[in-house]
Design an enzyme around this catalytic site. Structure first.
Site, mmCIF file in Angstrom:
data_model
loop_
_atom_site.group_PDB
_atom_site.id
_atom_site.type_symbol
_atom_site.label_atom_id
_atom_site.label_comp_id
_atom_site.label_asym_id
_atom_site.label_seq_id
_atom_site.Cartn_x
_atom_site.Cartn_y
_atom_site.Cartn_z
ATOM 1 C CD GLU A 100 -34.506 -5.041 -25.101
ATOM 2 O OE1 GLU A 100 -35.069 -5.254 -24.327
ATOM 3 O OE2 GLU A 100 -34.180 -3.491 -24.315
ATOM 4 C CG ASN A 101 -33.765 -9.468 -28.477
ATOM 5 O OD1 ASN A 101 -33.958 -9.113 -27.243
ATOM 6 N ND2 ASN A 101 -32.871 -10.468 -28.991
#
Lengths: 232, 218
Positions: free
Chosen positions: B47-48
């Site tokens: 998710e980064n």
């Protein structure tokens, strides 16, 4: 002739003052504006409200500003890597507003895009939604979250040109593009500063209109938080 | 004996279908990647800002600009893409991720989950967990069934601050595979060394045994 190019972080931070809100790019220690953070520390500004996904580690990144107690309030999604943070928060010295990571990204995007608030499914029924408006769409509940803007925004890019067009590298992009849009004054520190025309327009991630000041980093550590490798 | 962490991950890998895009949380969920057979094409999202996450880099090739959501150095596979956090959570919230696997401190019989805060003790934050449980099409929780004192972590009602309300439909614990239904927990499979009755007994929340309940196989 006007120019956006500054010699270094200290010059580029002219105008920072006590009690301001600063937006700081990066995820963990990846893609953080190291030079701007150090210059902020050296400026001695106090009572800062700082919006950043994380709070650095004890001796690097935003941890530097916690150590000197320049930060009054943090808005973050995860601060678990910083013992100084935990200590100051538990003792009541430091205010903290937790914001889910996706909500934080969208609040910054909205702030920069002139959208005052938006509805999201994230956090409905949790502490995060307490005191906020909840509205139903198609039978599902959504919570109203507000856009965020800052007095200054500090971002880190791989390449930038003298107009302020930015290109990020790999996962160092993270929060930087949204944060670049949400500052009254956005300062970009770049590894490579190139002439106008050298960046391929199709490859620009952040158009230069969002960037008011740009400088080439003078030194950078690019510290790795968790070095993990496999055997060949 | 309950399952070990590797066995939990191995059992969860059976839920990952060919063609899925999957987000794995920190801890046990990360191990799931080791049990995906090469016959399945699976894209992992971090998710980064990475879709197409690969294994850890070879020593000497680590890149400070290429990390996963646990801040570990990783690699990008062929076909990978990088994007901003806003784009990443648009994928997650918009329902474009087929499966998310994450850990939990508590799950209750209504499918609510708590995994981000212990008041007065732990202030780390939710990171992307609240967005993931609100947005993924399918959420599987990987967790220990009981705490160190033997208290059930599958509760009647969560006691810790919630991460999400009524969003969990499946749990793989070290005791078994449990669906969360309108009628509470339903035990589908139990650890080979345990019995279905023993799992029910160790569970605080309302739990029934599925008619076709069986020992787990790997």
């Amino acid at each position: 002739m006007s120019t956006k190019v500054y010699a270094n972080a200290k010059e580029a931070l002219k105008g920072v003052a006590d009690n301001m809100t600063y937006l700081v790019g990066g995820f963990g220690l990846c893609g953080i504006p190291e030079n701007c953070i150090e210059a902020l520390r050296d400026s001695g500004v106090k009572n800062i409200t700082c919006v950043s996904n994380n709070a650095g580690v004890d001796d690097f990144g935003l941890g530097l500003l916690l150590k000197t107690r320049q930060i009054k309030k943090m808005m973050s999604s995860y601060v678990g890597e910083n013992a100084t943070f935990e200590k100051q928060f538990m003792s009541g010295e430091l205010e903290l507003e937790f914001c889910p990571q996706g909500t934080l990204a969208e609040r910054l995007r909205a702030g920069g895009a002139g959208i005052p608030a938006f509805y999201t499914p994230t956090g409905v029924g949790t502490k995060i939604a307490e005191g906020k408006e909840v509205r139903q769409f198609d039978g599902r509940d959504f919570v109203l979250e507000k856009g965020i803007t800052g007095d200054f925004a500090f971002v880190k890019a791989w390449k930038g040109d003298k107009f302020g067009n930015l290109v990020f590298r790999k996962t160092a992009r993270n929060f930087n593009p949204m944060i670049a849009t949400a500052g009254k004054i956005t300062v970009a520190e770049v590894e490579e500063l190139v002439e106008i025309g050298e960046l391929e327009p199709d490859q620009v991630h952040t158009p230069g209109v969002y960037v008011q000041r740009i400088f080439k980093v003078t030194n950078q550590e690019k510290r790795i938080e968790q070095r993990t490798v496999r055997k060949g | 004996m309950p399952l070990n962490k590797e066995q939990i991950a191995q059992r969860i890998s059976q839920e990952v279908q060919d063609g899925y895009t999957v987000n794995l949380g920190i801890g046990i969920p990360t191990l799931v990647v080791n049990y995906i057979p090469p016959t399945k094409t699976v894209m992992f999202q971090s998710e980064n800002g990475l879709l197409g996450m690969g294994p850890f880099p070879l020593e000497g090739t680590e890149d400070a600009d290429l990390i996963n959501a646990g801040k570990q150095t990783v690699t990008a596979l062929k076909g990978a893409s990088f994007f901003s956090s806003a784009d990443s959570f648009a994928m997650i919230r918009g329902g474009h991720i087929d499966l998310t696997v994450l850990g939990a401190m508590e799950v209750d019989e209504n499918g609510s989950i708590a995994n981000w805060m212990v008041p007065g003790k732990m202030v780390k934050g939710m990171g992307g967990a609240m967005d993931l449980v609100a947005g993924a099409k399918n959420v599987i929780v990987a967790m220990q069934h009981v705490d160190k004192e033997g208290n059930s972590k599958l509760r009647t009602k969560c006691t810790l601050p919630l991460t999400g309300v009524k969003c969990i439909k499946k749990i793989v614990s070290d005791y078994g595979v449990i669906d969360v239904t309108e009628n509470g927990f339903v035990l589908r499979e139990y650890a080979p060394d345990l019995t279905a009755e023993a799992v029910v007994k160790a569970t605080e929340g309302k739990m029934t045994i599925a008619p076709d309940c069986k020992p787990m196989t790997f």
